[in-house]
Write a protein that holds these residues in place. Structure first.
Motif, mmCIF file in Angstrom:
data_model
loop_
_atom_site.group_PDB
_atom_site.id
_atom_site.type_symbol
_atom_site.label_atom_id
_atom_site.label_comp_id
_atom_site.label_asym_id
_atom_site.label_seq_id
_atom_site.Cartn_x
_atom_site.Cartn_y
_atom_site.Cartn_z
ATOM 1 N N ASN A 122 0.826 -1.214 0.000
ATOM 2 C CA ASN A 122 0.000 0.000 0.000
ATOM 3 C C ASN A 122 0.853 1.253 0.000
ATOM 4 O O ASN A 122 0.496 2.262 -0.606
ATOM 5 N N LEU A 145 1.899 1.730 -3.464
ATOM 6 C CA LEU A 145 0.784 2.230 -4.257
ATOM 7 C C LEU A 145 0.538 3.715 -3.982
ATOM 8 O O LEU A 145 0.360 4.513 -4.910
ATOM 9 N N GLN A 149 0.719 6.852 -6.560
ATOM 10 C CA GLN A 149 -0.393 7.780 -6.731
ATOM 11 C C GLN A 149 0.045 9.222 -6.474
ATOM 12 O O GLN A 149 -0.321 10.138 -7.218
ATOM 13 N N THR A 169 -4.152 3.683 -12.865
ATOM 14 C CA THR A 169 -5.586 3.704 -12.571
ATOM 15 C C THR A 169 -6.098 2.308 -12.257
ATOM 16 O O THR A 169 -6.767 2.084 -11.238
ATOM 17 N N LYS A 175 -4.348 -0.338 -11.437
ATOM 18 C CA LYS A 175 -3.666 -0.871 -10.258
ATOM 19 C C LYS A 175 -4.299 -0.329 -8.978
ATOM 20 O O LYS A 175 -4.476 -1.060 -7.993
ATOM 21 N N THR A 176 -4.650 0.950 -8.987
ATOM 22 C CA THR A 176 -5.277 1.570 -7.818
ATOM 23 C C THR A 176 -6.655 0.979 -7.560
ATOM 24 O O THR A 176 -7.004 0.643 -6.419
ATOM 25 N N SER A 230 -6.308 -2.429 -6.042
ATOM 26 C CA SER A 230 -5.907 -2.391 -4.633
ATOM 27 C C SER A 230 -7.071 -1.967 -3.744
ATOM 28 O O SER A 230 -7.263 -2.512 -2.649
#
Length: 781
Positions: free
Chosen positions: A450, A453, A457, A633, A635-636, A639
């Protein structure tokens, strides 16, 4: 009040004294002809005022000084010696007296007038008999020197930040030009007056560029001053004044319209004065002036537009706007930097945590030993006399557990199995501690993922802000010639247009803003304005948005370049028979030069499936609008679905992205069924074996790329449509044949036909949600 000491610094004054460049050449020409300008055929105080203004504001230049003196002597000969002495006296006193330097401009102008009057009186007393006429003449010239010095100071003082700029500054400049033309006197070429040709050219330029007020003021000033010593001055003044106003009034019709406005003004006054007699301005002079105006307008505008901006105060307004942009850009840079640093911090923290895996293993062994062996009677033999062997035995046992092997008495290391008096407790305690260790490691691993990630981002947000900064930095080019053309076309079509602004941001990026009044009228409609402007500029345009102006009846239309391709999507959907709640969600829309269509099918059926797919679609829309990278996008979203609940949540994704400029299609599939592209009588199948989002940490998706052609049709559907036919093994080939046999190019008809066939083959038993999106792509003409 402006003081002369604030105009230019001492060092700058010294540098200007011997400076020589193209700008000084123009000033020398002005000085020469102003020096020759006269009243009553013998008085030339204008050159004194001009050079006094130069001295007062600290711009004195030796070459300008010489030009002024030459202008006076070319008119008077040696009889102009009194004017020469005045120039020398004013120059010496102002350059050597600190008290004079601290005076305001109006005070300095009065001193110049007094010095001129005193020197002239002294010269007359010494060299000539004095008459009352001479006294009045000298006093009159003194007043002229005062007034013109003040005017010239405002003309030449554009560098000062103390002056409040207005139209009066421009009038001062026009007076300066008028006196320059006066100095030309009867100069002619082939019998044509140079003074009149230039006067008409100046009036045409100012009337067209600045409007009726400035055009009329310029005409009156030029007519009065440049012809002050000529008997026809009142008539020329009337012609120039009216013609200047009409030039400005007809500016909406372009340069030709302004030229016709001037000719109309000349004809009206000439006819009123002379009847059918001869015009005061020769036809050839008018013709040459108009031709020069049409040919040289852009050159004149490039040279004088900066002066106009300063004189009318627009430069200051633009400066404030630029400063606002700079403040905004600097603030955005700071925010972008913060996001970049936060991204680096999270990324560094994730890498830093990974270094402690071995230490955690050692801690696990210590915890096991302390829990099991702390009170054991055999502790001395195991840990004190044979520490390394015991430590390695426990380490090897943990390794077996890490390899997913179940620890029993049979697979314990022989030394523990044969000599440990608490081997049953060893197995249980090692299992307990290892399960805790494994759970902690799993959560730490998720935390690290996270962090990575979040780092990506934050970095993407930083990149988006940087792109925004670059957009702000883009210097727009205002296309004035196109503005005039569009404005004239709209006026000719009876549109109530108020203003037109054309901005070129990039080579292929054009923005046109049209303000109209009384937008409720049909002739002021969006469609009419779009058609007229498109025909005028010969570029396909579309209205991007409409803004209500402060006044209730006005609107502003923003038109941008129409893309080479357009797309239209039609949708049909039907929910399952079990609960009539569809788990399918979709979206489609147009962005900057792109078109997107997305379909998401949530796991299972019902409310939960609908919620899952709805979350995925809403997130996708938000990220696409924010211009996030496609991979980040997805991948987010993956998650977020994994973290949203402890239960398994996943959904399919079927995305089609179309570049409306190039026609390039990018199809992204994540667990989605096939997409079909129909081109004439051929049908292509796009398929993928990737998993839905929300299942695995690392997403896997394929991007299919193809350039579409005019009339291509993209058909996307959820798996409920393909699985409706349970009697056929190859459902993709079955659907391909259906699409191929549909004889319509209407996307709505195609979608309805496919749904009806799917319902028919399933005998109207809707076991799974069915959604079909049909997108037609065509090339704009």
């Amino acid at each position: 009040m402006l003081k002369t000491e604030f105009v230019l610094s001492k060092q700058k004054k010294i540098n200007n004294l011997f400076d020589f460049d193209s700008q000084q050449v123009l000033c020398m020409i002005l000085a020469f002809f102003i020096g020759r300008a006269n009243i009553l055929d013998k008085l030339t105080p204008f050159g004194i005022s001009f050079i006094s203004a130069y001295i007062i504001i600290g711009k004195l230049n030796i070459f300008v000084l010489i030009s002024t003196i030459l202008g006076i002597f070319t008119f008077h000969g040696l009889k102009g010696m009194d004017y020469f002495i005045v120039i020398i006296v004013i120059s010496l006193l102002f350059n050597n007296s600190n008290r004079l330097k601290n005076l305001s401009i109006i005070g300095s102008s009065i001193v110049s007038s007094i010095l001129f009057t005193m020197v002239k009186f002294a010269f007359v007393i010494v060299f000539k008999p004095m008459f009352i006429y001479d006294i009045f003449t000298i006093l009159f010239e003194g007043v002229v020197v005062f007034a013109l010095t003040y005017i010239f100071c405002h003309t030449l003082s554009m560098e000062s930040s103390e002056i409040r700029y207005s139209s009066e500054n421009l009038i001062c400049g026009i007076i300066t030009l008028s006196l320059t033309l006066t100095g030309m006197q009867n100069m002619s070429i082939a019998g044509l007056s140079v003074k009149r040709i230039l006067s008409v050219l100046i009036i045409l330029y100012l009337g067209f560029s600045e409007g009726a007020f400035i055009g009329g003021a310029a005409g009156i000033s030029l007519g009065l001053i440049s012809h002050i010593s000529q008997p026809e001055m009142p008539f020329i003044l009337s012609i120039y004044g009216l013609a200047g106003m009409l030039t400005g009034l007809f500016k909406d019709l372009g340069k030709i319209g302004s030229s016709l406005g001037f000719l109309l003004g000349n004809c009206i006054i000439s006819f009123y004065i002379n009847g059918y007699g001869t015009s005061f301005i020769k036809p050839w002079e008018l013709g040459i002036s108009v031709i020069l105006f049409l040919l040289l307008y852009n050159v004149l505008n490039n040279y004088f537009s900066g002066y106009m901006e300063v004189a009318l105060g627009r430069m200051k307004e633009r400066s404030y706007s630029q400063r606002k942009d700079e403040i905004t850009i600097n603030r955005l840079k700071e925010i972008s930097k913060v996001f970049g640093e936060l991204s680096a911090t999270f990324k560094g923290a994730a890498k830093y945590e990974k270094k402690f895996d071995a230490e955690k293993i050692y801690k696990l062994i210590d915890d096991i030993a302390n829990s099991l062996c702390a009170n054991c009677g055999m502790r001395k033999f195991c840990w004190e006399e044979d520490f390394h062997t015991t430590y390695n035995l426990i380490y090897n046992t943990i390794s077996l557990m890490e390899g997913n092997k179940c620890i029993t008495e049979d697979n314990l290391p022989p030394s523990i199995r044969d000599y440990c008096i608490n081997k049953d407790e060893v197995i249980e305690i090692m299992k307990t501690h290892f399960n805790i260790f494994e759970a902690n490691a799993l959560w730490e691993k998720k935390l690290l993922e996270n962090r990575e990630l979040v780092s990506e981002q934050l970095k993407e947000v930083s990149n988006i802000i940087e792109k925004t900064i670059n957009d702000i930095y883009t210097k727009p080019i205002f296309k004035e010639d196109m503005e005039e053309e569009i404005y004239a076309s709209l006026k000719n079509k009876k549109v109530d247009v108020k203003n037109v602004i054309v901005i070129e941001l990039d080579k292929n990026k054009l923005e046109i803003y049209v303000d109209v009044d009384k937008s409720y009228k049909g002739k002021n409609s969006q469609e009419n304005i779009e058609r007229i402007v498109t025909d005028t500029v010969d570029i396909p345009l579309k209205v991007e948005f409409i803004l209500d102006l402060p006044k209730n009846e006005g609107k502003r239309f923003k038109l941008i370049r129409r893309n080479r391709y357009s797309a239209l999507t039609e949708v049909v959907t039907i929910a399952n028979d079990y609960n009539n709640i569809s788990g399918d969600n979709y979206t489609f829309g147009e962005g900057d030069n792109n078109y997107f269509v997305a379909l998401s099918d949530g796991m299972g059926i019902g409310k939960r499936a609908n919620n899952e797919s709805n979350i995925a679609i809403e997130l996708l829309e938000s990220f696409l609008e924010a211009k996030f990278d496609k991979k980040l996008t997805l991948k987010t979203i993956n998650s977020i679905l994994m973290l949203k609940s402890n239960d398994e949540i996943f959904t399919t994704f079927d995305i089609s992205l179309l570049d409306l400029y190039s026609g390039k299609l990018q199809a992204i599939k994540m667990g989605a069924p096939a997409t079909f592209i129909k081109r004439n009588n051929e049908v292509k199948i796009i398929n993928s074996q990737s998993l839905p989002v929300g299942i695995l940490k690392d997403i896997d998706f394929n991007i299919y790329e193809e350039y579409l052609e005019d009339g291509d049709i993209i058909i996307m559907m959820s798996d409920g449509v393909l699985e409706a036919n349970r009697n056929i093994e190859n459902v993709e080939q079955w659907m391909k044949d259906i699409i191929k046999n549909i004889n319509s190019i209407n996307p709505k008809v195609i979608a309805d036909t496919i749904l009806e066939i799917a319902k028919k083959v399933s005998k109207n038993q809707i076991r799974d949600d069915m959604t079909i999106l049909v997108t037609k792509v065509w090339k704009n003409r």
